[in-house]
Write a protein that holds these residues in place. Structure first.
Motif, PDB file in Angstrom:
ATOM      1  N   GLU A 274      57.094  41.495  48.676  1.00  0.00           N
ATOM      2  CA  GLU A 274      55.938  41.529  47.774  1.00  0.00           C
ATOM      3  C   GLU A 274      56.341  42.065  46.403  1.00  0.00           C
ATOM      4  OE1 GLU A 274      51.926  44.232  47.136  1.00  0.00           O
ATOM      5  OE2 GLU A 274      52.853  44.152  49.121  1.00  0.00           O
ATOM      6  N   LEU A 275      57.133  43.137  46.389  1.00  0.00           N
ATOM      7  CA  LEU A 275      57.574  43.721  45.125  1.00  0.00           C
ATOM      8  C   LEU A 275      58.502  42.772  44.367  1.00  0.00           C
ATOM      9  CD1 LEU A 275      58.218  47.377  46.313  1.00  0.00           C
ATOM     10  CD2 LEU A 275      56.441  46.645  44.709  1.00  0.00           C
ATOM     11  N   ALA A 276      59.367  42.052  45.101  1.00  0.00           N
ATOM     12  CA  ALA A 276      60.306  41.129  44.460  1.00  0.00           C
ATOM     13  C   ALA A 276      59.575  40.015  43.721  1.00  0.00           C
ATOM     14  CB  ALA A 276      61.248  40.542  45.503  1.00  0.00           C
ATOM     15  N   ALA A 277      58.365  39.690  44.185  1.00  0.00           N
ATOM     16  CA  ALA A 277      57.589  38.618  43.555  1.00  0.00           C
ATOM     17  C   ALA A 277      56.868  39.087  42.292  1.00  0.00           C
ATOM     18  CB  ALA A 277      56.573  38.054  44.549  1.00  0.00           C
ATOM     19  N   ARG A 278      56.847  40.397  42.061  1.00  0.00           N
ATOM     20  CA  ARG A 278      56.160  40.935  40.888  1.00  0.00           C
ATOM     21  C   ARG A 278      57.148  41.172  39.750  1.00  0.00           C
ATOM     22  NH1 ARG A 278      53.168  46.223  42.698  1.00  0.00           N
ATOM     23  NH2 ARG A 278      52.568  46.170  40.482  1.00  0.00           N
ATOM     24  N   PRO A 279      56.737  40.955  38.514  1.00  0.00           N
ATOM     25  CA  PRO A 279      57.635  41.237  37.380  1.00  0.00           C
ATOM     26  C   PRO A 279      58.030  42.712  37.364  1.00  0.00           C
ATOM     27  CG  PRO A 279      55.720  39.957  36.673  1.00  0.00           C
ATOM     28  CD  PRO A 279      55.448  40.405  38.080  1.00  0.00           C
ATOM     29  N   LEU A 280      59.230  42.954  36.876  1.00  0.00           N
ATOM     30  CA  LEU A 280      59.726  44.326  36.809  1.00  0.00           C
ATOM     31  C   LEU A 280      58.791  45.209  35.980  1.00  0.00           C
ATOM     32  CD1 LEU A 280      61.907  46.486  37.279  1.00  0.00           C
ATOM     33  CD2 LEU A 280      63.087  45.599  35.256  1.00  0.00           C
ATOM     34  N   ALA A 281      58.274  44.669  34.888  1.00  0.00           N
ATOM     35  CA  ALA A 281      57.391  45.455  34.025  1.00  0.00           C
ATOM     36  C   ALA A 281      56.179  45.967  34.790  1.00  0.00           C
ATOM     37  CB  ALA A 281      56.943  44.615  32.831  1.00  0.00           C
ATOM     38  N   ASP A 282      55.632  45.126  35.644  1.00  0.00           N
ATOM     39  CA  ASP A 282      54.465  45.529  36.436  1.00  0.00           C
ATOM     40  C   ASP A 282      54.827  46.650  37.404  1.00  0.00           C
ATOM     41  OD1 ASP A 282      53.072  43.603  35.115  1.00  0.00           O
ATOM     42  OD2 ASP A 282      52.802  42.264  36.836  1.00  0.00           O
ATOM     43  N   ARG A 283      56.026  46.551  38.010  1.00  0.00           N
ATOM     44  CA  ARG A 283      56.434  47.567  38.989  1.00  0.00           C
ATOM     45  C   ARG A 283      56.674  48.914  38.309  1.00  0.00           C
ATOM     46  NH1 ARG A 283      61.456  45.412  40.975  1.00  0.00           N
ATOM     47  NH2 ARG A 283      61.176  43.315  40.175  1.00  0.00           N
ATOM     48  N   VAL A 284      57.273  48.891  37.126  1.00  0.00           N
ATOM     49  CA  VAL A 284      57.525  50.135  36.395  1.00  0.00           C
ATOM     50  C   VAL A 284      56.215  50.748  35.932  1.00  0.00           C
ATOM     51  CG1 VAL A 284      58.603  51.125  34.336  1.00  0.00           C
ATOM     52  CG2 VAL A 284      59.845  49.432  35.702  1.00  0.00           C
ATOM     53  N   ASP A 285      55.332  49.921  35.400  1.00  0.00           N
ATOM     54  CA  ASP A 285      54.049  50.435  34.903  1.00  0.00           C
ATOM     55  C   ASP A 285      53.216  51.026  36.038  1.00  0.00           C
ATOM     56  OD1 ASP A 285      54.773  49.614  32.400  1.00  0.00           O
ATOM     57  OD2 ASP A 285      53.581  47.774  32.416  1.00  0.00           O
ATOM     58  N   ALA A 286      53.281  50.411  37.227  1.00  0.00           N
ATOM     59  CA  ALA A 286      52.489  50.905  38.353  1.00  0.00           C
ATOM     60  C   ALA A 286      52.926  52.304  38.777  1.00  0.00           C
ATOM     61  CB  ALA A 286      52.612  49.940  39.535  1.00  0.00           C
ATOM     62  N   LEU A 287      54.173  52.643  38.521  1.00  0.00           N
ATOM     63  CA  LEU A 287      54.685  53.968  38.880  1.00  0.00           C
ATOM     64  C   LEU A 287      54.224  55.050  37.908  1.00  0.00           C
ATOM     65  CD1 LEU A 287      56.543  55.487  40.865  1.00  0.00           C
ATOM     66  CD2 LEU A 287      58.470  54.925  39.376  1.00  0.00           C
ATOM     67  N   GLY A 288      53.726  54.649  36.737  1.00  0.00           N
ATOM     68  CA  GLY A 288      53.335  55.646  35.732  1.00  0.00           C
ATOM     69  C   GLY A 288      54.515  56.452  35.241  1.00  0.00           C
ATOM     70  N   LEU A 289      55.666  55.789  35.140  1.00  0.00           N
ATOM     71  CA  LEU A 289      56.918  56.493  34.881  1.00  0.00           C
ATOM     72  C   LEU A 289      56.947  57.178  33.516  1.00  0.00           C
ATOM     73  CD1 LEU A 289      59.764  57.085  35.947  1.00  0.00           C
ATOM     74  CD2 LEU A 289      60.514  54.919  34.958  1.00  0.00           C
ATOM     75  N   ASP A 290      56.544  56.456  32.481  1.00  0.00           N
ATOM     76  CA  ASP A 290      56.667  57.021  31.132  1.00  0.00           C
ATOM     77  C   ASP A 290      55.830  58.285  30.972  1.00  0.00           C
ATOM     78  OD1 ASP A 290      58.376  54.994  30.516  1.00  0.00           O
ATOM     79  OD2 ASP A 290      56.985  53.877  29.258  1.00  0.00           O
ATOM     80  N   ARG A 291      54.623  58.272  31.474  1.00  0.00           N
ATOM     81  CA  ARG A 291      53.760  59.459  31.352  1.00  0.00           C
ATOM     82  C   ARG A 291      54.390  60.649  32.061  1.00  0.00           C
ATOM     83  NH1 ARG A 291      49.563  61.628  34.615  1.00  0.00           N
ATOM     84  NH2 ARG A 291      48.059  62.867  33.415  1.00  0.00           N
ATOM     85  N   PHE A 292      54.930  60.403  33.258  1.00  0.00           N
ATOM     86  CA  PHE A 292      55.559  61.476  34.029  1.00  0.00           C
ATOM     87  C   PHE A 292      56.753  62.046  33.270  1.00  0.00           C
ATOM     88  CE2 PHE A 292      55.653  62.526  38.798  1.00  0.00           C
ATOM     89  CZ  PHE A 292      56.067  63.819  38.563  1.00  0.00           C
ATOM     90  N   LEU A 293      57.617  61.160  32.772  1.00  0.00           N
ATOM     91  CA  LEU A 293      58.819  61.626  32.091  1.00  0.00           C
ATOM     92  C   LEU A 293      58.483  62.350  30.788  1.00  0.00           C
ATOM     93  CD1 LEU A 293      61.226  58.598  32.663  1.00  0.00           C
ATOM     94  CD2 LEU A 293      61.171  60.782  33.886  1.00  0.00           C
ATOM     95  N   ASP A 294      57.473  61.873  30.087  1.00  0.00           N
ATOM     96  CA  ASP A 294      57.071  62.556  28.856  1.00  0.00           C
ATOM     97  C   ASP A 294      56.663  63.994  29.143  1.00  0.00           C
ATOM     98  OD1 ASP A 294      57.561  60.328  27.324  1.00  0.00           O
ATOM     99  OD2 ASP A 294      55.461  59.660  27.277  1.00  0.00           O
ATOM    100  N   LYS A 295      56.044  64.231  30.285  1.00  0.00           N
ATOM    101  CA  LYS A 295      55.586  65.576  30.630  1.00  0.00           C
ATOM    102  C   LYS A 295      56.748  66.508  30.948  1.00  0.00           C
ATOM    103  CE  LYS A 295      51.249  64.638  30.141  1.00  0.00           C
ATOM    104  NZ  LYS A 295      50.473  65.232  29.023  1.00  0.00           N
ATOM    105  N   LEU A 296      57.917  65.956  31.279  1.00  0.00           N
ATOM    106  CA  LEU A 296      59.079  66.804  31.558  1.00  0.00           C
ATOM    107  C   LEU A 296      59.625  67.458  30.293  1.00  0.00           C
ATOM    108  CD1 LEU A 296      61.074  64.646  34.139  1.00  0.00           C
ATOM    109  CD2 LEU A 296      59.754  66.716  34.600  1.00  0.00           C
ATOM    110  N   GLY A 297      59.217  66.938  29.144  1.00  0.00           N
ATOM    111  CA  GLY A 297      59.652  67.539  27.884  1.00  0.00           C
ATOM    112  C   GLY A 297      61.154  67.455  27.697  1.00  0.00           C
ATOM    113  N   ASP A 298      61.782  68.595  27.342  1.00  0.00           N
ATOM    114  CA  ASP A 298      63.216  68.595  27.064  1.00  0.00           C
ATOM    115  C   ASP A 298      64.053  69.040  28.263  1.00  0.00           C
ATOM    116  OD1 ASP A 298      62.519  71.237  27.145  1.00  0.00           O
ATOM    117  OD2 ASP A 298      63.378  71.787  25.202  1.00  0.00           O
TER     118      ASP A 298
END
Length: 255
Positions: free
Chosen positions: A82-106
């Motif tokens: 199921e995941l292989a059929a989805r675009p990579l962008a959709d899979r990354v966005d679904a994880l909320g990765l950028d928001r999480f990493l931004d909160k880690l700061g430096d």
């Protein structure tokens, strides 16, 4: 499926349904005619319930047990497909990765585990952020966990909470925070990283070849993915570049 895994599945099912029913362990025990201690042990996976006890617990919550059979880990193969059929962008966005990493700061880190594999195009199920953190940054990491309302995974209880946050304390390096679940690999020095880019942002990740050597869980998922006949990452994934970001640097943004 191993017996221990089945017991854990029973325990999670009872706990999930109890929480949905807004019942305490004591209330459920009284409704089912068992002790609260029995309910607690079943939910933690410490005790294999008899079919009769399991049926009584579920009936007390107006649900019943159903049974089905399937090939071993068929659900996992279906999830990977199921995941292989989805675009990579959709899979990354679904994880909320950028928001999480931004909160880690430096805080210095390198992405590892399933998160690193995902960013390199592998359609692996990812339910937590996987990072490597240096032991000498433990105090900063602990302070961040505290500010993020972190709770540490308690293996004995089978849930988050009841343990000290510090990585030096006994227990799994796994926490639930206000931004999601996080797993950390504590190390003396951060592993060598390559940079992958997605949506104009760079991410320091452990290369797939290194993941397969160091992370048995990720290696097994990658093996299952490749055995399905897809040896290549989905379109839209940018190849990693070694040395694009130094190990330990946070994600860079496109200028």
């Amino acid at each position: 499926m191993s017996t221990s895994r089945l017991v854990s599945l029973f325990g999670r099912a009872v706990r999930r349904q109890r929480e949905l029913s807004k019942l305490s362990q004591r209330q459920l025990a009284e409704l089912a005619g068992v002790s609260q201690a029995s309910v607690a042990r079943i939910e933690r996976g410490d005790r294999a319930p008899s079919v009769l006890v399991l049926e009584r617990l579920l009936a007390a919550m107006d649900v019943q047990l159903t049974v089905a059979v399937e090939p071993l880990d068929a659900h996992l193969d279906a999830r990977i497909a199921e995941l292989a059929a989805r675009p990579l962008a959709d899979r990354v966005d679904a994880l909320g990765l950028d928001r999480f990493l931004d909160k880690l700061g430096d805080l210095p880190y390198v992405l590892t585990g399933g998160t690193a594999a995902l960013l390199q195009g592998a359609p692996l199920p990812v339910d937590a952020l996987d990072i490597a953190v240096r032991w000498r940054d433990s105090a900063r990491f602990t302070a961040w966990l505290d500010a993020a309302y972190g709770q540490r995974w308690n293996e004995r209880w089978g849930e988050f909470g009841g343990l000290r946050l510090e990585p030096e304390e006994p227990g799994e390096h796994r926490w639930q925070t206000r931004y999601g679940e996080l797993r950390a690999t504590m190390c003396d020095e951060l592993p060598e990283a390559v940079e992958v880019r997605h949506g104009g942002r760079g991410y320091p990740v452990v290369p797939l070849v290194e993941l397969e050597l160091a992370d048995p869980g990720a290696a097994e998922l990658l093996r299952r993915y490749r055995s399905g006949g897809d040896e290549h990452p989905p379109s839209g994934q940018h190849p990693p570049t070694r040395g694009g970001s130094r190990p330990g640097a946070g994600p860079s943004s496109a200028g």
